[in-house]
Write a protein that holds these residues in place. Structure first.
Motif, PDB file in Angstrom:
ATOM      1  N   PRO A   1      28.985   4.533  -3.081  1.00 52.54           N
ATOM      2  CA  PRO A   1      27.935   3.614  -2.234  1.00 52.54           C
ATOM      3  C   PRO A   1      26.615   4.418  -1.913  1.00 52.54           C
ATOM      4  N   PRO A   2      25.628   3.843  -2.106  1.00 52.21           N
ATOM      5  CA  PRO A   2      24.510   4.364  -1.786  1.00 52.21           C
ATOM      6  C   PRO A   2      24.095   4.571  -0.383  1.00 52.21           C
ATOM      7  N   LYS A   3      23.482   5.977  -0.117  1.00 53.37           N
ATOM      8  CA  LYS A   3      23.343   6.430   1.236  1.00 53.37           C
ATOM      9  C   LYS A   3      21.967   5.788   1.832  1.00 53.37           C
ATOM     10  N   ARG A   4      21.267   5.250   1.012  1.00 56.23           N
ATOM     11  CA  ARG A   4      20.076   4.735   1.402  1.00 56.23           C
ATOM     12  C   ARG A   4      19.905   3.295   1.021  1.00 56.23           C
TER      13      ARG A   4
ATOM     14  N   PHE B   1      31.649  -9.340  13.629  1.00 57.26           N
ATOM     15  CA  PHE B   1      32.625  -8.038  13.841  1.00 57.26           C
ATOM     16  C   PHE B   1      31.930  -6.927  14.922  1.00 57.26           C
TER      17      PHE B   1
ATOM     18  N   GLU C   1      35.893  -8.147  -5.434  1.00 61.71           N
ATOM     19  CA  GLU C   1      34.502  -7.920  -4.789  1.00 61.71           C
ATOM     20  C   GLU C   1      34.258  -6.730  -3.952  1.00 61.71           C
ATOM     21  N   VAL C   2      35.618  -6.494  -3.377  1.00 61.46           N
ATOM     22  CA  VAL C   2      35.566  -5.508  -2.251  1.00 61.46           C
ATOM     23  C   VAL C   2      36.294  -4.352  -2.525  1.00 61.46           C
TER      24      VAL C   2
ATOM     25  N   GLY D   1      31.894  -4.779   9.618  1.00 64.04           N
ATOM     26  CA  GLY D   1      32.301  -5.200   8.431  1.00 64.04           C
ATOM     27  C   GLY D   1      31.473  -5.279   6.938  1.00 64.04           C
TER      28      GLY D   1
ATOM     29  N   LEU E   1      29.428  -4.449   3.327  1.00 65.60           N
ATOM     30  CA  LEU E   1      30.017  -4.060   2.301  1.00 65.60           C
ATOM     31  C   LEU E   1      29.027  -2.916   1.837  1.00 65.60           C
ATOM     32  N   PRO E   2      29.329  -1.635   1.936  1.00 66.97           N
ATOM     33  CA  PRO E   2      28.478  -0.496   1.662  1.00 66.97           C
ATOM     34  C   PRO E   2      28.032  -0.367   0.239  1.00 66.97           C
ATOM     35  N   HIS E   3      28.561  -1.376  -0.569  1.00 66.36           N
ATOM     36  CA  HIS E   3      27.834  -1.159  -1.977  1.00 66.36           C
ATOM     37  C   HIS E   3      27.226  -2.204  -2.360  1.00 66.36           C
ATOM     38  N   ARG E   4      26.924  -3.032  -1.302  1.00 61.13           N
ATOM     39  CA  ARG E   4      25.980  -4.261  -1.621  1.00 61.13           C
ATOM     40  C   ARG E   4      24.684  -4.062  -0.827  1.00 61.13           C
TER      41      ARG E   4
ATOM     42  N   ALA F   1      23.801   1.653   4.627  1.00 63.40           N
ATOM     43  CA  ALA F   1      23.957   2.819   5.173  1.00 63.40           C
ATOM     44  C   ALA F   1      22.464   3.291   5.818  1.00 63.40           C
ATOM     45  N   ALA F   2      21.359   2.611   5.277  1.00 60.77           N
ATOM     46  CA  ALA F   2      20.281   3.054   5.658  1.00 60.77           C
ATOM     47  C   ALA F   2      19.676   2.497   6.880  1.00 60.77           C
TER      48      ALA F   2
ATOM     49  N   LYS G   1      39.632  -1.078   6.643  1.00 63.60           N
ATOM     50  CA  LYS G   1      40.208  -2.392   7.218  1.00 63.60           C
ATOM     51  C   LYS G   1      39.151  -3.304   7.649  1.00 63.60           C
ATOM     52  N   ALA G   2      38.251  -2.803   8.390  1.00 60.81           N
ATOM     53  CA  ALA G   2      37.186  -3.578   8.984  1.00 60.81           C
ATOM     54  C   ALA G   2      36.336  -4.401   7.719  1.00 60.81           C
ATOM     55  N   VAL G   3      36.191  -3.719   6.628  1.00 58.12           N
ATOM     56  CA  VAL G   3      35.635  -4.576   5.476  1.00 58.12           C
ATOM     57  C   VAL G   3      36.229  -5.494   4.870  1.00 58.12           C
TER      58      VAL G   3
ATOM     59  N   PRO H   1      35.383  -2.140  -6.095  1.00 51.28           N
ATOM     60  CA  PRO H   1      34.244  -1.555  -6.190  1.00 51.28           C
ATOM     61  C   PRO H   1      34.090  -0.305  -5.202  1.00 51.28           C
ATOM     62  N   LEU H   2      34.724  -0.298  -4.031  1.00 51.49           N
ATOM     63  CA  LEU H   2      34.917   0.313  -2.905  1.00 51.49           C
ATOM     64  C   LEU H   2      35.641   1.736  -3.490  1.00 51.49           C
TER      65      LEU H   2
ATOM     66  N   TYR I   1      20.209  -0.704   1.601  1.00 49.58           N
ATOM     67  CA  TYR I   1      21.767  -0.745   1.650  1.00 49.58           C
ATOM     68  C   TYR I   1      22.185  -0.504   3.189  1.00 49.58           C
TER      69      TYR I   1
ATOM     70  N   ALA J   1      36.518  -8.366   7.293  1.00 55.49           N
ATOM     71  CA  ALA J   1      35.258  -9.304   7.082  1.00 55.49           C
ATOM     72  C   ALA J   1      35.458 -10.416   5.941  1.00 55.49           C
TER      73      ALA J   1
END
Lengths: 313, 283
Positions: B280-283, A132, B201-202, A136, A138-141, A183-184, B182-184, B205-206, A181, B187
Motif C-alpha cells: 500500500p502506498p506510503k504517500r 469509526f 475488495e479488501v 477503517g 482502505l490503505p490501498h485506495r 497514509a499521507a 480488523k478495523a478495516v 488486495p491487502l 492515499y 468498516a
C-alpha cells in the motif's frame, strides 16, 4: 450552502419519514460465552476487560444488560461511559457487527434483529452509515476511492459515485485531496475521509463510534464544530458514542450513560448534570459542575469589576 | 546393536501396494503424466524459441521498470549472459521450464487452498499439520513417491518440485489474509460488503504483499528442488552438478553451481520487485 444541496437535504430529511422513533432498542443483551475447547478470540470482543474475565475461566461474561432506548428522528443521541461499559458493543449491535444475544432492535420501522443475511447487507448499504474511531480506511485506495467504497459495494453507477463523492469531500473540507492515499493524511484528515464516506451514503441514520477520541484537542474541537454545522444542514439522526463529557455536552441533544453494560441514566445533558442519577454519574459530571460553578464566580466577579469601573468613571 | 529378531520390514508391502496402485490406476497416472509432459514441452519450446539476447533485454527492462536502479539492473541482466558463457544456456532453459511448470501448478493449487485455509477453520485445522509435515520432510524423500508413481524423467521431477514448493504459497496466502487489520474489515462490513466483496475488495488486495512473498518463496524452493530432482533423471543444471560430483570435476561443478545461483538471483530479484509494487502506498 447552495441551492441543489438544500434540495438534497429536503429530500433526505428523515424527520417526516415515520411517526415512530428512528431507533428503538428493547431489552437488548449481549453475553459472551466460552465455547467448549475454543478460546475466545479477542477480535470478537472489543473489550479487553471482558476478554480477561473469560481468560480467567469464567464461562460467560455479560457485556450488555437489558438495554432499552428510544432515539427520535433528527436528534443527536450520545452514549457515554468509561471504556468497558459496553458502549462499543451497543453501537455494533445496531448494525449486527456484533450479534446481540437477545432483545430487539427496530430501526426505521424494520426489525434489524430478525433480518436474514441478504436483508442485513441491504440494510447496511441503504439505511445506516458508520464512522469509526480507528477510521477503517482502505490503505490501498485513494481518498476518493475510499469515499466511493460504500457506493461501489451497493452497485451505484460509476459516474454518479464520483460526483457524490466529490460533493461529500467538499462538505468535509477535503477538496483537492482526492488523489492522495490515507497514509499521507493526518489523523484529523483521515477522520474527515471517514465522515465523507459516511455522508455520501445518504443514509438517514449515522453511527459514530468515538470518532474524535484519537485526535488532538484542537483538531477534535474543529471537527466537532464542523459536525454540528453539518448536522444543522443535514438533520440526520446521529447515534454518537464517546467517553468525553464535554464532547457529549457540545454535540448531544440527549444522552444515555452506561455503566458495566447497563444504562444508568437517560436525559438531556443539562438534566444529567443537574440531577445525576447515582454516584457513578455524579463523578462523571463532577468536573463539569465544578466548571459551571467557577464560570458563575468569574461572571459574578466580572460584573462586580465592571460595576466598580463604572463607579470610578 | 538393535536385536535382529525385532526387525520387521514393510518394504515388500509398500512395493506390492504401489504395484497394485499402478496396475489398477494406470490410465489415470498416464493421463496426468501425459498432460504434464505436454505442458512442459510446450513451455520448453516457447523458452527455446525466444532468442538468448531477448532474455537479457527482458531481465534488464523488468528490473529497471520495477526498481529504477540502473547499475542493479545491468548486473542482473549480466547474470544470464554468464550462464550462456559457461555453455549451459540450454540446460538452464530446461531447468527453467520444469520450474515454470511446477510453480504454475503450485499456484493453481496453492492460492485457492490458502484462501480456503484463511476462510474456513476446519480446513486450516486439517491443512496445518500436513504443511508442517511437508516442510520438515527432507527434500530427497519427495523423489520417492514421485518416482514410484511416474517413473524416471521430467514428469516426476515436476511433481516432486510441486509438492516441495507448495507449502509457502499456501501458508503465506492464509497468513496475509488473516493479517488484514480488523478495523478495516469491520468498516467494509458496516458498509454492506458481502463475504465475497470483503475478500475481493479488501482482504486479497491487502494480503497481496504477503501472497507475492509466498510466490517468491515457492519459486525459490522449486529452483532448489529442480537441482535435486536431477537424481531421478531430470535434465538441466542439476544434472550438470550431479555429473561433476560423480566425476569429481570441481571446475565443471563450479560453473553449473554458479549458473544455478545466477538463475536464483534473477528470479528472486524480479519476483521481489513485483511484490514491492503491491504494497500500500506510503504517500
Amino acid at each position: 450552502m447552495d441551492a441543489p444541496q438544500q434540495q438534497d437535504v429536503a429530500a433526505a430529511a428523515p424527520v417526516a419519514e415515520t411517526g415512530a422513533e428512528a431507533i428503538l432498542i428493547r431489552d437488548l443483551w449481549k453475553v459472551y460465552t466460552r465455547k467448549k475447547g475454543m478460546s475466545v478470540s479477542s477480535s470478537d470482543i472489543e473489550n479487553d476487560e471482558l476478554v480477561e474475565e473469560l481468560d480467567k475461566g469464567e464461562d460467560a461474561v455479560v457485556a450488555m444488560k437489558n438495554v432499552s432506548l428510544e432515539i427520535n428522528w433528527g436528534e443527536t443521541f450520545i452514549i457515554m461511559g468509561l471504556s468497558g461499559s459496553g458502549k462499543s458493543t451497543l453501537i455494533r449491535c445496531l448494525l449486527r457487527l456484533v450479534e446481540p444475544t437477545s432483545g430487539d432492535i427496530i430501526i426505521n420501522g424494520e426489525n434489524v434483529t430478525a433480518m436474514n443475511k441478504r436483508q442485513l447487507v441491504n440494510f447496511r448499504r441503504e439505511k445506516i452509515a458508520m464512522v469509526f474511531q480507528h477510521y477503517g480506511l482502505l490503505p490501498h485506495r485513494t481518498v476518493l476511492q475510499n469515499v466511493t467504497f460504500g457506493l461501489k459495494l451497493r452497485g451505484d453507477e460509476k459516474e454518479s459515485r464520483k460526483e457524490k463523492a466529490m460533493d461529500s469531500l467538499d462538505k468535509v473540507g477535503l477538496k483537492g485531496w482526492e488523489k492522495y492515499y490515507p497514509a499521507a493524511l493526518s489523523g484529523g484528515m483521515r477522520q474527515r475521509v471517514g465522515i465523507a464516506r459516511a455522508l455520501v451514503m445518504d443514509a438517514p441514520i449515522l453511527l459514530m463510534d468515538e470518532p474524535f477520541s484519537g485526535l488532538d484537542p484542537l483538531i477534535r474541537r474543529e471537527l466537532q464544530d464542523e459536525m454540528i454545522h453539518l448536522q444543522k444542514v443535514m438533520n440526520k439522526t446521529i447515534f454518537f458514542v464517546t467517553h468525553d463529557l464535554s464532547e457529549a455536552l457540545r454535540m448531544g441533544d440527549r444522552m444515555a450513560i452506561m455503566k458495566k453494560g447497563e444504562i444508568v441514566q437517560v436525559g438531556s445533558p443539562d438534566e444529567v448534570i443537574a440531577n445525576p442519577a447515582d454516584e457513578y454519574v455524579a463523578r462523571f459530571v463532577q468536573d463539569e459542575r465544578e466548571h459551571m460553578r467557577r464560570a458563575e464566580e468569574v461572571l459574578a466577579w466580572d460584573m462586580a469589576g465592571k460595576e466598580g469601573a463604572a463607579h470610578v468613571s | 546393536m538393535f536385536p535382529e529378531f525385532l526387525q520387521y520390514h514393510v518394504a515388500g508391502a509398500v512395493n506390492r501396494f504401489i504395484d497394485d496402485l499402478i496396475a489398477s490406476y494406470a490410465s489415470v497416472f498416464d493421463s496426468i503424466s501425459d498432460g504434464i509432459l505436454s505442458f512442459l514441452l510446450g513451455v520448453n519450446s516457447v523458452l527455446t524459441f525466444i532468442p538468448w539476447w531477448a532474455y537479457i533485454i527482458a531481465v534488464f527492462l523488468l528490473s529497471w521498470y520495477s526498481s529504477k536502479k540502473l547499475i542493479g539492473s545491468v548486473v542482473l541482466a549480466a547474470l544470464p549472459f554468464l550462464i550462456g558463457m559457461f555453455g549451459l544456456w540450454a540446460m538452464a532453459l530446461e531447468s527453467l521450464s520444469v520450474i515454470i511448470t511446477a510453480v504454475l501448478l503450485a499456484l493453481a493449487i496453492g492460492l485457492p487452498l490458502g484462501v480456503l485455509m484463511a476462510e474456513l477453520r476446519p480446513v486450516a485445522a486439517i491443512l496445518r499439520p500436513i504443511l508442517d509435515g511437508m516442510q520438515t520432510m527432507p527434500s530427497f524423500v519427495y523423489l520417492i513417491p514421485a518416482m514410484m508413481l511416474f517413473g524416471l524423467g521430467k514428469v516426476p521431477a515436476v511433481l516432486a518440485t510441486l509438492i516441495y514448493a507448495l507449502p509457502p504459497v499456501i501458508r503465506l496466502t492464509a497468513l496475509g489474509l488473516n493479517q488484514v487489520p480488523k478495523a478495516v474489515e469491520e468498516a467494509a462490513l458496516a458498509y454492506g460488503a458481502t463475504r465475497w466483496q470483503l475478500l475481493k475488495e479488501v482482504r486479497l488486495p491487502l494480503a497481496m504483499p504477503s501472497i507475492l512473498a509466498g510466490v517468491n518463496q515457492t519459486t525459490m524452493m522449486a529452483l532448489a528442488m529442480v537441482v535435486i530432482s536431477s537424481m531421478i533423471g531430470a535434465r538441466g543444471l542439476g544434472q550438470e552438478v550431479l555429473l561433476s560430483i560423480n566425476r569429481i570435476d570441481v571446475g565443471r561443478g563450479f560453473e553449473a553451481g554458479m549458473s544455478v545461483v545466477f538463475l536464483a538471483i534473477v528470479i528472486d530479484r524480479l519476483t521481489q520487485n513485483m511484490a514491492k509494487r503491491w504494497e500500500p502506498p506510503k504517500r
